[in-house]
Each structure stands twice: as C-alpha cells, then as structure tokens.
Design an enzyme around this catalytic site. Structure first.
Site: not given
Ligand SMILES: C[S@@+](CC[C@H](N)C(=O)[O-])C[C@H]1O[C@@H](n2cnc3c(N)ncnc32)[C@H](O)[C@@H]1O
Length: 204
Positions: A35, A110
C-alpha cells in the site's frame, strides 16, 4: 511549551542501507501486498480485515502518519501488517526478491500540482519498472484517484509499460475492500472516483 514530537526519529523504517529482503516481512507466510502512500492508514486496516491471511506492507513518506499508523497497528496486534516511513520509490528499489509481490495498491497518489513538483510523482515509468520487477506474473496493480487528468495520465503510463496489461480503467467500485481515507471522503462528497486495475504480464 511541550517538547515537539520527533516523528522523524520515532517512525518505523526499513534498514538504512543495503538490499531489503521482503520474504520475511509480516511473518513470511501469505501473499504480499503493498500500500503505497497510505496517509492516515484506513486502507491498510480495511484491507487487513478483508484479507487477514495476506501480508501487507505500507510505505508512507510522512513520518508522522507512519508513526501514528504503526502505533495503531501495534494496538490491534496486526502481525501481518508492516509499516515503514520513507519514499516508496527509493525503498522498493532496494527490495527483492523478484516476483515477491502479489498486489499493489496506490490510492489517490500524488497530492502535488505544481510543474516543478512533477519529479515527486510516485506513478512514473521508473516506479513501474520497480513494481514490474517485484510483482509476480499475474500479480495486480490497483490505482485510484478523483482527478480525471491524473487518471488519464496513470492509464497512459501503465498501458505504455511493457510489463503491465490494463484489465480495466473504468472500475466502478473498489473490489478489494481496501477503502482509503480519501476514497471515503470522495464518496461522501459525491465525487467520481477513477479506478484502474492492471496485471503483471508473464515474464518472457
Ligand atoms: C493524497 S494522499 C492519499 C493518502 C491515502 N492513500 C488515501 O487515499 O487517503 C497521498 C499520500 O501519498 C504519500 N506519498 C507521496 N509520495 C510518496 C512516496 N514517494 N512514498 C510514500 N508515500 C508517498 C503522501 O505523503 C500522502 O500521504
């Protein structure tokens, strides 16, 4: 004034240098899942509940979140979950053996928008090279975002990588039960979520 908490010192981390063997992570038994950038950690705990026999390695660049999530992991006694603070791109480059990873989750990556921050992006071809090396043939990569332009970019980047085959870029739900904090909030706010599932091609 209370002393500031030194999360940089408290955060759980892999060894500082040298190759990292993922075989023994999480007790060594069960498929290994990653993850990347778990933030506040909801996806890690949700996935651990859905797939208790799998091993789960979460890597988060923010030491504060990694520390808090590690404390919760310990409280819950989740021995098959491992939490590391650091840049997933540089950590995973040092990891092996080849083909050890069954599945990677990248939930809402991001958070940077400025052009000069492009190099901080996780989902770049060089990171896919690392994942391609670590992922078993038939292993999966699941990426979700609520930003349509990012989804298009991720779709293009994954589709152009020779090691990955895009199975769907239009999944209408998260099939893994690994619901993340950002995913929960996007759902509550009624925002569309764009999901991509890809598979590692067989090695030649
Ligand atoms: C928008 S947040 C999403 C957090 C969580 N995955 C979720 O869906 O709620 C992106 C997360 O990725 C982390 N991150 C960004 N670049 C990273 C990197 N190179 N390595 C590890 N984590 C990173 C950030 O610190 C942040 O927690």
């Amino acid at each position: 004034m209370p002393e500031p908490i030194r999360y940089e010192l408290l955060a759980p981390r892999p060894p500082d240098e040298g190759p990292i063997d993922l075989s023994a992570v999480g007790g060594g038994a069960g498929p290994l899942e990653l993850d990347i950038g778990f933030g506040r950690g909801m996806s890690l705990f949700a996935r651990a509940e859905c797939a208790p026999h799998n091993r789960l390695l979460g890597i988060e660049i923010k030491a504060k979140w990694a520390t808090k999530v590690e404390r919760r992991r310990q409280r819950l006694g989740l021995d098959k979950v491992t939490v590391w603070a650091g840049d997933a791109r540089t950590i995973l480059r040092r990891c092996g053996p080849e083909g050890i990873v069954a599945r990677t989750f990248v939930h809402f990556p991001d958070p940077w928008w400025k052009k000069r921050h492009q190099k901080r992006r996780v989902l770049q071809p060089s990171f896919l090279d690392t994942l391609a090396r670590l992922t078993a043939a038939g292993g999966e990569l699941f990426v979700q975002t609520d930003v349509p332009e990012r989804h298009e970019l991720y779709h293009r980047t994954v589709a152009n990588h020779p090691a990955f085959e895009v199975l769907s870029a239009e999944l209408d739900h998260n099939p893994f039960g690994a619901v993340s904090n950002r995913e929960r909030r996007a759902e509550e706010d009624g925002l569309p979520i764009y999901r991509l599932l890809a598979r590692r091609r067989p090695r030649p």
